[in-house]
Design a protein around this motif. Sequence first.
Motif, PDB file in Angstrom:
ATOM      1  N   ALA A   1       0.832  -1.204   0.000  1.00 57.62           N
ATOM      2  CA  ALA A   1       0.000   0.000   0.000  1.00 57.62           C
ATOM      3  C   ALA A   1       0.865   1.253   0.000  1.00 57.62           C
ATOM      4  O   ALA A   1       0.543   2.244  -0.649  1.00 57.62           O
ATOM      5  CB  ALA A   1      -0.920  -0.005   1.219  1.00 57.62           C
TER       6      ALA A   1
ATOM      7  N   THR B   1      -2.309   2.853   5.838  1.00 60.29           N
ATOM      8  CA  THR B   1      -3.139   2.288   4.764  1.00 60.29           C
ATOM      9  C   THR B   1      -4.571   2.780   4.818  1.00 60.29           C
ATOM     10  O   THR B   1      -5.306   2.666   3.846  1.00 60.29           O
ATOM     11  CB  THR B   1      -3.176   0.756   4.854  1.00 60.29           C
ATOM     12  OG1 THR B   1      -3.881   0.361   6.040  1.00 60.29           O
ATOM     13  CG2 THR B   1      -1.765   0.170   4.871  1.00 60.29           C
TER      14      THR B   1
ATOM     15  N   GLN C   1      -5.506   1.512  -3.686  1.00 70.74           N
ATOM     16  CA  GLN C   1      -4.916   0.234  -3.307  1.00 70.74           C
ATOM     17  C   GLN C   1      -5.344  -0.870  -4.275  1.00 70.74           C
ATOM     18  O   GLN C   1      -6.328  -0.732  -4.994  1.00 70.74           O
ATOM     19  CB  GLN C   1      -5.316  -0.096  -1.860  1.00 70.74           C
ATOM     20  CG  GLN C   1      -4.669   0.863  -0.878  1.00 70.74           C
ATOM     21  CD  GLN C   1      -5.170   0.699   0.545  1.00 70.74           C
ATOM     22  OE1 GLN C   1      -6.041  -0.102   0.821  1.00 70.74           O
ATOM     23  NE2 GLN C   1      -4.596   1.486   1.455  1.00 70.74           N
TER      24      GLN C   1
END
Length: 322
Positions: free
Chosen positions: A72, A289, A105
């Motif tokens: 990520a 993330t 992502q």
Amino acid sequence: MDELTEVRELRAEAPAPDRARLAPGRARLLDAARAGERRRVWARPRFVIIGVAAAVTAVAVTASLLVGRDEARELTTPAALTNADLKGMSAAELLERAAEVVEGQPTVPRPRARQWIYTLTTDEAAAAELDEKTLAEYGDWSAYAEDWIRFDGAEHAFQQRDPYGKPIRVHVREMQAEKGADRTPSDMYRTLSALPADGEGALRAIRKEDALTDQKGTTRAENDYIEINHLLGAEVKPPKGLAGLYRALATLPGLSVVDHLVEDASGRRLVALDTGRPSGERWLFDPVTYQVVGTQDVQDGRTTGGSTVVETAVVDKPGERG
């Protein structure tokens, strides 16, 4: 190499839980286990488990499939949120930032119907009660639960351990949907995959699906929260659908950002979004993330409930851990 193998490899570099930090509720958990009590995490109804044995120590867990941290970072390169960033940040600002990051992502492949979702999950309340004596005697295993759920929802499995934490066997149980209960991981993946990216559009789609029976005497906003809360606990969350879900959550009243990073039972420092609910429920997010990792209930400065996902993977059979 297929896509599911690639997903498993994304988790290869994820940090292992710092079990030396935990051990402190074990006695209470052991007493509950011996009495046949099964603790629920994320406080969500799920399924009726057929023929559950009385004396077990693991619990049914709802988990999210997380993207690997390192991957990520390479794809989105977001700066980690700090205490300074959180001061004065609104819930809408946090959730929009989170939505933008997760949109970048990698796509989470849809597991096959007969594959399983493995999760290692903390029990936040139990971990908060662990003391040095029980830590020295037993270790910290009772602050964690290991579970597997089949993607089509047909079966659930959990790891049984002896009082000292040694694995005994993996129990597998058939499952049947309870009226008004959560749907299968496959159902929730389908719903999330179809959500629009904008908050109002996602909220309309969630209301149209109306997956959970509305509770009598509750407002529309409260019912919206129940539906969103349900989807935030999905085992496998496609990034674009999760972004729409974050934006739908941002439309609801009563949310506020805790102005400092909080620590979960595994020792991670996480971003907390206070829901304003009487239970003191907070949703927890990875500060890099922006994946949602679970909940924590805090009353008068004391952790009273919740759970967070430490590890998760798509596997081919119960007992495998990715």
